[in-house]
Design a protein around this motif. Structure first.
Motif, PDB file in Angstrom:
ATOM      1  N   SER A  50      53.738  36.291  39.399  1.00 33.32           N
ATOM      2  CA  SER A  50      54.095  37.552  40.053  1.00 33.32           C
ATOM      3  C   SER A  50      52.951  38.107  40.894  1.00 33.32           C
ATOM      4  CB  SER A  50      54.508  38.594  39.009  1.00 33.32           C
ATOM      5  OG  SER A  50      53.436  38.835  38.107  1.00 33.32           O
ATOM      6  N   ASP A  51      51.695  37.743  40.547  1.00 33.97           N
ATOM      7  CA  ASP A  51      50.535  38.292  41.252  1.00 33.97           C
ATOM      8  C   ASP A  51      49.455  37.230  41.429  1.00 33.97           C
ATOM      9  OD1 ASP A  51      50.951  41.501  41.048  1.00 33.97           O
ATOM     10  OD2 ASP A  51      51.592  40.534  39.197  1.00 33.97           O
ATOM     11  N   ILE A  52      48.723  37.369  42.536  1.00 32.17           N
ATOM     12  CA  ILE A  52      47.521  36.566  42.764  1.00 32.17           C
ATOM     13  C   ILE A  52      46.345  37.540  42.813  1.00 32.17           C
ATOM     14  CG2 ILE A  52      46.319  34.981  44.323  1.00 32.17           C
ATOM     15  CD1 ILE A  52      49.104  34.314  45.523  1.00 32.17           C
ATOM     16  N   HIS A  53      45.372  37.349  41.929  1.00 37.52           N
ATOM     17  CA  HIS A  53      44.182  38.205  41.896  1.00 37.52           C
ATOM     18  C   HIS A  53      43.001  37.421  42.457  1.00 37.52           C
ATOM     19  CE1 HIS A  53      45.522  41.575  39.116  1.00 37.52           C
ATOM     20  NE2 HIS A  53      46.550  40.752  39.134  1.00 37.52           N
ATOM     21  N   LYS A  89      36.710  34.282  41.752  1.00 42.17           N
ATOM     22  CA  LYS A  89      37.712  33.816  40.807  1.00 42.17           C
ATOM     23  C   LYS A  89      39.117  34.135  41.323  1.00 42.17           C
ATOM     24  CE  LYS A  89      35.002  32.237  37.542  1.00 42.17           C
ATOM     25  NZ  LYS A  89      34.970  30.792  37.224  1.00 42.17           N
ATOM     26  N   VAL A  90      40.006  33.166  41.185  1.00 46.10           N
ATOM     27  CA  VAL A  90      41.414  33.375  41.530  1.00 46.10           C
ATOM     28  C   VAL A  90      42.225  33.252  40.251  1.00 46.10           C
ATOM     29  CG1 VAL A  90      43.400  32.550  42.846  1.00 46.10           C
ATOM     30  CG2 VAL A  90      41.115  32.482  43.868  1.00 46.10           C
ATOM     31  N   ARG A  91      42.972  34.311  39.926  1.00 49.34           N
ATOM     32  CA  ARG A  91      43.809  34.315  38.730  1.00 49.34           C
ATOM     33  C   ARG A  91      45.265  34.548  39.122  1.00 49.34           C
ATOM     34  NH1 ARG A  91      41.358  38.737  34.840  1.00 49.34           N
ATOM     35  NH2 ARG A  91      41.197  39.879  36.799  1.00 49.34           N
ATOM     36  N   GLY A 126      32.059  43.102  46.286  1.00 49.95           N
ATOM     37  CA  GLY A 126      32.864  42.888  47.488  1.00 49.95           C
ATOM     38  C   GLY A 126      34.284  43.363  47.284  1.00 49.95           C
ATOM     39  N   GLU A 127      35.130  43.085  48.247  1.00 57.12           N
ATOM     40  CA  GLU A 127      36.516  43.562  48.203  1.00 57.12           C
ATOM     41  C   GLU A 127      37.381  42.664  47.308  1.00 57.12           C
ATOM     42  OE1 GLU A 127      37.773  45.543  52.251  1.00 57.12           O
ATOM     43  OE2 GLU A 127      36.536  43.796  52.649  1.00 57.12           O
ATOM     44  N   ASN A 128      38.097  43.312  46.408  1.00 52.28           N
ATOM     45  CA  ASN A 128      39.041  42.631  45.524  1.00 52.28           C
ATOM     46  C   ASN A 128      40.427  42.693  46.161  1.00 52.28           C
ATOM     47  OD1 ASN A 128      41.309  43.599  43.567  1.00 52.28           O
ATOM     48  ND2 ASN A 128      40.123  42.140  42.382  1.00 52.28           N
ATOM     49  N   ALA A 129      41.155  41.585  46.112  1.00 55.53           N
ATOM     50  CA  ALA A 129      42.504  41.553  46.687  1.00 55.53           C
ATOM     51  C   ALA A 129      43.516  41.157  45.623  1.00 55.53           C
ATOM     52  CB  ALA A 129      42.573  40.573  47.854  1.00 55.53           C
TER      53      ALA A 129
END
Length: 404
Positions: free
Chosen positions: A35-38, A47-49, A115-118
């Protein structure tokens, strides 16, 4: 859980295509029903969760030297300012997964220490065949909801924490009410899914359009049914009550722990008890629990120590405990988690005469819940344990979601 396409793109070193990387990442998330990409920057890497069935899993680690390009690409896709790095930004875009599959992606970017979190949320359409049965409501609770939906006025309120499926439940109610002889209007922040035949209004705080102002404007158009995304302040609560009193059916949400707490919460928002008693039809509380993967589901018999531990944990819940439950052991189908998909555990409280009397005398939520259960309400814990006994979910999952 990782994707070959993403791994291949990351292995290209200096020849990496950021455009392909983002597209492959979204495609991977879509295919495995995330449902989400962090995208979280750390000191030395990114890190990509992925959030799958409500749980976050570490999937990739991106090199820090491509981080700024990744964020810039996401900003470009979402129509955001690429030169703004100190303020939060929100946007949206549509991405093609295949010639026949597209997904809407909602983007939130926030500045953090490194930095910026997306966060990219993948919005899938509410299935046309969604029913209350498919959502996880038992037969008795479905009857209560359908009876309340047949009333021409009053309030139907859903409650639960963020991400508990309240919007999907309200949309399923809206789809049930959405006929050619009914005017249905929603005021949302944000609009999650488009529903054909329903007038959907997006809240815009920059333009002065909030839930309260939107509700005032909508009333001038004389709709039959109004859905307000959330009752979050005194003004919206007062307007919602008055709307329900003047011949409209109003659907909305509140953030409380259970169905019974909705009623004292409205009184706390300076709504007179007699008005609450006059307008509430039903209150629905829910949580989402992960379903056991059907491909690797096995029977599990509780040991004596596990049974005593469960009895101790549920001492105040008053639910019956069986010896036999089920669990998933992990397979390719569920990416090794033992779970696949989610279902709601819920309680539906009808505001009958005894409940209305309790509201008028300002009874506590505990008293109201006791009265509701004496009159046939199934508590969330009862519903959850029933689903665990039936092999739909696990006891651990019920305790995690309801108690933790």
């Amino acid at each position: 859980m990782s994707s070959g396409k993403v791994e291949h793109e990351l292995s290209r070193g200096e020849e990496i295509s950021i455009i392909n990387l983002i597209d492959c990442l979204i495609e991977h998330a879509f295919v495995i029903n995330a449902s989400d990409i962090h995208i979280d920057p750390n000191e030395h890497c990114v890190k990509v969760r992925l959030r799958i069935d409500g749980m976050l899993y570490d999937v990739y680690s991106l090199p820090k030297n491509i981080y700024e390009e990744v964020i810039s690409r996401i900003k470009v896709m979402a129509g955001l300012r690429t030169d703004e790095h100190q303020s939060p930004q929100d946007g949206r875009f549509r991405n093609s997964i295949s010639p026949n599959a597209k997904v809407d992606v909602r983007v939130s970017i926030v500045p953090t220490y490194h930095g910026e979190n997306a966060v990219l949320r993948l919005l899938r359409d509410v299935r046309e065949d969604y029913t209350f049965d498919l959502l996880g409501f038992n037969a008795l609770d479905q009857q209560k909801i359908l009876k309340a939906l047949r009333k021409p006025h009053g309030m139907i309120l859903a409650t639960g924490p963020t991400g508990s499926g309240k919007t999907t439940t309200l949309y399923t109610m809206i789809k049930h009410l959405n006929t050619r002889d009914m005017s249905v209007v929603t005021i949302e922040d944000p609009i999650e899914y488009s529903i054909e035949g329903v007038e959907q209004i997006q809240v815009n705080h920059h333009k002065g359009l909030n839930f309260a102002n939107g509700l005032r404007s909508v009333l001038r158009q004389d709709p039959n049914v109004i859905m307000v995304g959330e009752i979050r302040d005194v003004e919206t609560a007062s307007l919602a009550i008055n709307t329900a009193l003047t011949g409209h059916l109003l659907l909305s949400t509140l953030h409380t722990n259970d169905a019974a707490t909705i009623l004292p919460r409205l009184v706390d928002m300076r709504v007179e008890p007699y008005l609450v008693a006059s307008t509430i039809n039903i209150a629905v509380a829910q949580r989402l629990v992960r379903k056991i993967c059907s491909a690797c589901k096995r029977e599990k018999v509780l040991t004596e120590s596990e049974r005593f531990g469960l009895i101790d944990a549920l001492r105040d819940a008053g639910v019956e405990i069986n010896d036999k439950f089920y669990r998933g052991f992990g397979c390719d189908e569920c990416v090794g988690t033992g779970y696949k998909g989610r279902v709601s555990v819920n309680e539906v409280m009808v505001a009958d005469a005894s409940i209305k009397d309790a509201i008028l005398r300002r009874a506590t939520a505990r008293e109201i819940k006791k009265i509701a259960m004496e009159h046939g309400m199934t508590s969330m814990m009862d519903d959850g344990m029933s689903k665990a006994s039936a092999g739909i979910t696990t006891v651990d999952e019920i305790l995690r979601v309801i108690y933790e």
